[in-house]
Enzyme design. Structure first.
Site, mmCIF file in Angstrom:
data_model
loop_
_atom_site.group_PDB
_atom_site.id
_atom_site.type_symbol
_atom_site.label_atom_id
_atom_site.label_comp_id
_atom_site.label_asym_id
_atom_site.label_seq_id
_atom_site.Cartn_x
_atom_site.Cartn_y
_atom_site.Cartn_z
ATOM 1 N N SER A 240 0.838 -1.194 0.000
ATOM 2 C CA SER A 240 0.000 0.000 0.000
ATOM 3 C C SER A 240 0.883 1.259 0.000
ATOM 4 O O SER A 240 1.795 1.353 -0.816
ATOM 5 C CB SER A 240 -0.965 -0.078 1.191
ATOM 6 O OG SER A 240 -2.045 0.781 1.011
ATOM 7 N N HIS B 144 -8.393 -4.795 -0.990
ATOM 8 C CA HIS B 144 -7.131 -4.167 -0.614
ATOM 9 C C HIS B 144 -6.368 -5.010 0.414
ATOM 10 O O HIS B 144 -6.890 -5.299 1.487
ATOM 11 C CB HIS B 144 -7.411 -2.780 -0.053
ATOM 12 C CG HIS B 144 -6.193 -1.922 0.058
ATOM 13 N ND1 HIS B 144 -5.473 -1.522 -1.052
ATOM 14 C CD2 HIS B 144 -5.542 -1.405 1.120
ATOM 15 C CE1 HIS B 144 -4.445 -0.778 -0.650
ATOM 16 N NE2 HIS B 144 -4.453 -0.700 0.652
ATOM 17 N N ASP C 106 -10.334 -3.842 -5.054
ATOM 18 C CA ASP C 106 -9.891 -2.828 -4.093
ATOM 19 C C ASP C 106 -10.980 -1.769 -3.927
ATOM 20 O O ASP C 106 -11.379 -1.128 -4.890
ATOM 21 C CB ASP C 106 -8.598 -2.171 -4.606
ATOM 22 C CG ASP C 106 -7.827 -1.471 -3.500
ATOM 23 O OD1 ASP C 106 -8.466 -0.924 -2.584
ATOM 24 O OD2 ASP C 106 -6.582 -1.481 -3.559
#
Ligand code: NAG
Ligand code: NAG
Ligand code: NAG
Length: 323
Positions: A116, A289, A234
Site C-alpha cells: 500500500s 485491498h 480494491d
C-alpha cells in the site's frame, strides 16, 4: 486458499524464525539479496502478519536477510507514523536507516517490497537516495498516482480519527501537508493546481512540477524489475488503478492508464524506458485491498527475490558472485 490480510494478521508460517544475520556468502554459495519491506497505513513492524511475511520470504529463499522498515522503536509509535508525519522526513529517515544497516549497506543491492502506501514511499527512497540501490521493486495496491478520496477510519481507530481530524485545517494547508500522511499523496485530478502547488510528497516524487529532477528518473531507471500489483476488488483506494499509475479523468470519470499519460509519454520518471525494456510489470490479483494469499506471496518471492549472480569488484577486476 489462505487469505492473508495484513490488517487482521493471521499466523501462517510462524514456525520459521526470522534470520537477522548471516555471514557473507562464499562465491560458490547461492544466496539471495537482502529484502526490505515497507508496510502500509495502520500497520506496524511488530505485527504478526508482517513477521509472517518476513518468515515466508526467508523460507522461500533461504538465507534472505529481511529488514522491516520502521519509523519508531515501538509498534505503537511505528503505527502512528503511518498516519502522522512529514513523508519527506520519513523517507529521509529510512534512507539513513538502510544506509547505516551493517548488512544492507554492504550488499551490492537490495530487493524491496512495498505494501500500500509503503510502495510509493519506497519509490521515494529509490528516487531520492537509493543507497543501497534497489534491484527489484514489487508493490501491492500502492497509490502511485495518489488517492482522489480519503479512506474512512474504522470507528474505534482513535489514532486514525485523530489524524483525520487534522483535515479540518484544509487538505492543502502547510499544517496538514507536513503532518497528515495520506494528504501528502492526495491528488484530485479536478484540482491539479492546488496539488501541484502544495503537495508535500507525491507531486514531487512523480516529477509533475515544471522543473523535473533528473536524478529521480535516473535512479528509478536503474531498477531491474518493477512489478505493480493491483487488487481487482480494491475498495479502499480511489481509483484502484493508482496501483498502476492510472488517473481518473476529471470530466468523464474514466480511468486513463499510465501509457496514455504525459508522465509516461514524456518519461518524467523513467517508466517508459523501463516499460520498453520489459521491466515494468502490470499485475493483478483477485481480492480486496491487501488480501494477499500465501501462494501469491511465495510466487512473488521466487520470481523477484530469488538468488542472483552479481559482479563484485575484487582487486581491480569484476568477479561473478552468486548472491
Ligand atoms: C533532486 O533530488 C535529489 C535527491 O533528493 C536532490 O539532492 C537534488 O537537490 C534534487 N535536484 C533538484 C534540481 O531539485
Ligand atoms: C517537510 O519536510 C521537508 C524536509 O524537512 C521540508 O523541506 C518541507 O518543507 C516539509 N513540508 C512541509 C509541508 O512543511
Ligand atoms: C540516486 O540518487 C542519489 C541522490 O542524488 C545519488 O547520490 C545516487 O548516486 C543515486 N544512486 C543510484 C544507485 O542510482
Amino acid at each position: 486458499m489462505h487469505v492473508l490480510s495484513l490488517l487482521s494478521l493471521p499466523l501462517l508460517v510462524a514456525a520459521t524464525p526470522l534470520q537477522f544475520s548471516r555471514s557473507r556468502p562464499q562465491a560458490s554459495e547461492l544466496a539471495p539479496l537482502p529484502l526490505v519491506i515497507w508496510h502500509g497505513l495502520g500497520d506496524d513492524f511488530q505485527r504478526d502478519g508482517l513477521k509472517t511475511v518476513a518468515a515466508l520470504a526467508e523460507k522461500t529463499n533461504p538465507g534472505t536477510y529481511v529488514h522491516l522498515i520502521h519509523l519508531a522503536d515501538s509498534g505503537a509509535g511505528d503505527r502512528q507514523a503511518t498516519f502522522l508525519g512529514n513523508v519527506s522526513e520519513q523517507v529521509a529517515e529510512v534512507c539513513d536507516q538502510l544506509s547505516s544497516d551493517r548488512i544492507l549497506s554492504t550488499a551490492p543491492a537490495i530487493n524491496a517490497l512495498g505494501f500500500s502506501q509503503g510502495g510509493q514511499f519506497l519509490r521515494g527512497y529509490i528516487e531520492r537516495c537509493n543507497s543501497p540501490p534497489v534491484r527489484n521493486l514489487v508493490t501491492f495496491g500502492s497509490q502511485h498516482n495518489g488517492i482522489a478520496e480519503f479512506q474512512e477510519c474504522g470507528w474505534s481507530d482513535w489514532i486514525c480519527r485523530g489524524a483525520e481530524a487534522l483535515l479540518r485545517a484544509g487538505r492543502w494547508s502547510q499544517f496538514v501537508q507536513s503532518r497528515f500522511v495520506p494528504a501528502q499523496y492526495f491528488r484530485d485530478p479536478a484540482d491539479l493546481g492546488s496539488y501541484l502547488e502544495h503537495s508535500n510528497f507525491l507531486a514531487d516524487v512523480n516529477n509533475e512540477r515544471e522543473s523535473k529532477n533528473e536524478t529521480y528518473k535516473e535512479n528509478l531507471s536503474r531498477l531491474n524489475r518493477f512489478a505493480m500489483y493491483l487488487f481487482e476488488e480494491d475498495q479502499m483506494v480511489h481509483p484502484k488503478e493508482s496501483a498502476w499509475f492510472g488517473e481518473l479523468d476529471a470530466s468523464s470519470g474514466d480511468v486513463v492508464q499510465l501509457r496514455d499519460r504525459e508522465i509516461y509519454k514524456e518519461d518524467w520518471l523513467g517508466l517508459k524506458g523501463l516499460d520498453e525494456q520489459g521491466k515494468l510489470e502490470f499485475k493483478t490479483t483477485p481480492g480486496r485491498h491487501m488480501e494477499i494469499s500465501e501462494e501469491l506471496l511465495e510466487g512473488v518471492f521466487k520470481e523477484y527475490f530469488g538468488p542472483i549472480e552479481v559482479d563484485v569488484p575484487v582487486q581491480n577486476s569484476l568477479v561473478k558472485q552468486v548472491y
